[in-house]
Design a protein around this motif. Sequence first.
Motif, PDB file in Angstrom:
ATOM      1  N   UNK A 144      51.763  31.673  40.129  1.00 54.39           N
ATOM      2  CA  UNK A 144      52.462  32.387  41.204  1.00 54.39           C
ATOM      3  C   UNK A 144      53.404  31.481  42.001  1.00 54.39           C
ATOM      4  N   UNK A 145      53.320  30.186  41.759  1.00 52.25           N
ATOM      5  CA  UNK A 145      54.191  29.256  42.489  1.00 52.25           C
ATOM      6  C   UNK A 145      55.493  28.988  41.728  1.00 52.25           C
ATOM      7  N   UNK A 180      53.394  37.795  51.219  1.00 54.61           N
ATOM      8  CA  UNK A 180      52.437  38.887  50.956  1.00 54.61           C
ATOM      9  C   UNK A 180      52.312  39.157  49.457  1.00 54.61           C
ATOM     10  N   UNK A 181      53.460  39.020  48.730  1.00 57.52           N
ATOM     11  CA  UNK A 181      53.428  39.317  47.294  1.00 57.52           C
ATOM     12  C   UNK A 181      52.724  38.192  46.531  1.00 57.52           C
ATOM     13  N   UNK A 182      52.977  36.959  46.972  1.00 58.84           N
ATOM     14  CA  UNK A 182      52.315  35.822  46.321  1.00 58.84           C
ATOM     15  C   UNK A 182      50.796  35.918  46.488  1.00 58.84           C
ATOM     16  N   UNK A 183      50.366  36.253  47.714  1.00 57.39           N
ATOM     17  CA  UNK A 183      48.918  36.355  47.973  1.00 57.39           C
ATOM     18  C   UNK A 183      48.321  37.501  47.153  1.00 57.39           C
ATOM     19  N   UNK A 184      49.034  38.648  47.102  1.00 53.24           N
ATOM     20  CA  UNK A 184      48.525  39.801  46.333  1.00 53.24           C
ATOM     21  C   UNK A 184      48.364  39.437  44.864  1.00 53.24           C
ATOM     22  N   UNK A 185      49.410  38.796  44.285  1.00 56.20           N
ATOM     23  CA  UNK A 185      49.339  38.419  42.864  1.00 56.20           C
ATOM     24  C   UNK A 185      48.193  37.442  42.624  1.00 56.20           C
ATOM     25  N   UNK A 186      48.065  36.454  43.520  1.00 52.36           N
ATOM     26  CA  UNK A 186      47.010  35.440  43.335  1.00 52.36           C
ATOM     27  C   UNK A 186      45.630  36.082  43.415  1.00 52.36           C
TER      28      UNK A 186
END
Length: 288
Positions: free
Chosen positions: A100-101, A108-114
């Motif tokens: 995701x990085x 918010x999208x990075x946290x959701x994907x992770x």
Amino acid sequence: MDSLTNTPNVMRREEGRRSDRSTQAPLSPWLSACLVAGTFLVLSIVERRRPLRRPVEPMLPRTGRNLAIAAIGAAAIHIVETPIVRRVAALVERRRWGLVKQVRLPLWLEVTCAVLLLDYTLYVWHVLTHRVPLLWRFHAVHHIDLDMDASTAVRFHFGELTVSTIWRVAQVLGIGASPLSLSIWQTGLLMSILFHHSNVRLSPGAERRLGKLVVTPTLHGIHHSVVQEETNSNWSSGLTIWDRLHGTLRPAVLHESVTVGVPAFRDPGDVTLPKMLALPFEPQKPYW
Ligand SMILES: [Zn+2]
């Protein structure tokens, strides 16, 4: 003059640093602890009012045993998993390692994907704990409980929690889970695990609607069944989508007929505290 021309750059750098700091910050441990303890408390009350299964063992000694295993497990997490995984998550954040990085996503999208990927990879780990004999020795301690309620949710052998640190490190590194993503997932996971192990009877409508999205007590009860084909289903720990995608979802019908446990360990004398702690290190007997 120089300092004046550089001001926007300095501000941008400072802003970047600030946003990095906010990205890195995990949830407050107090908030996580309150959410988890509150969930445990509420479920313990509802379990008395709307029980799903009739208990096999007397509640007090069994709960005491489960909490003793949980306390030893918590010590293992505190000594082994937390210091290692926390450092790895901070490193992942600093170096922008992991899936995701690779793209700059809104927070918010990075946290959701992770969080979604952490939930999926935990599904894979859960399957491995049943399929790999060495891992099953430890995970079996969780499954041989003759009853299932919120206290079963924290009844994991310290050996399983220690070994799973390797998987957790791989999850964080591969996914690129920041300290924030990791803490949100861990808090949500604990609440979810407490909920789906609880002995709470939901209305059929609530069961059907909730089960489309998350693991319910009835769905996870099937995974704890003494019938091996039933145990080999419903592996998800958060969202049920992973079982749907893999065709391993066994819908929650006729749950009243499910007996919780493992056939070779039906005697209360088999599930005492010393025997459970020693189980992974002893010669194994056929479980089914
Ligand atoms: Zn299991």
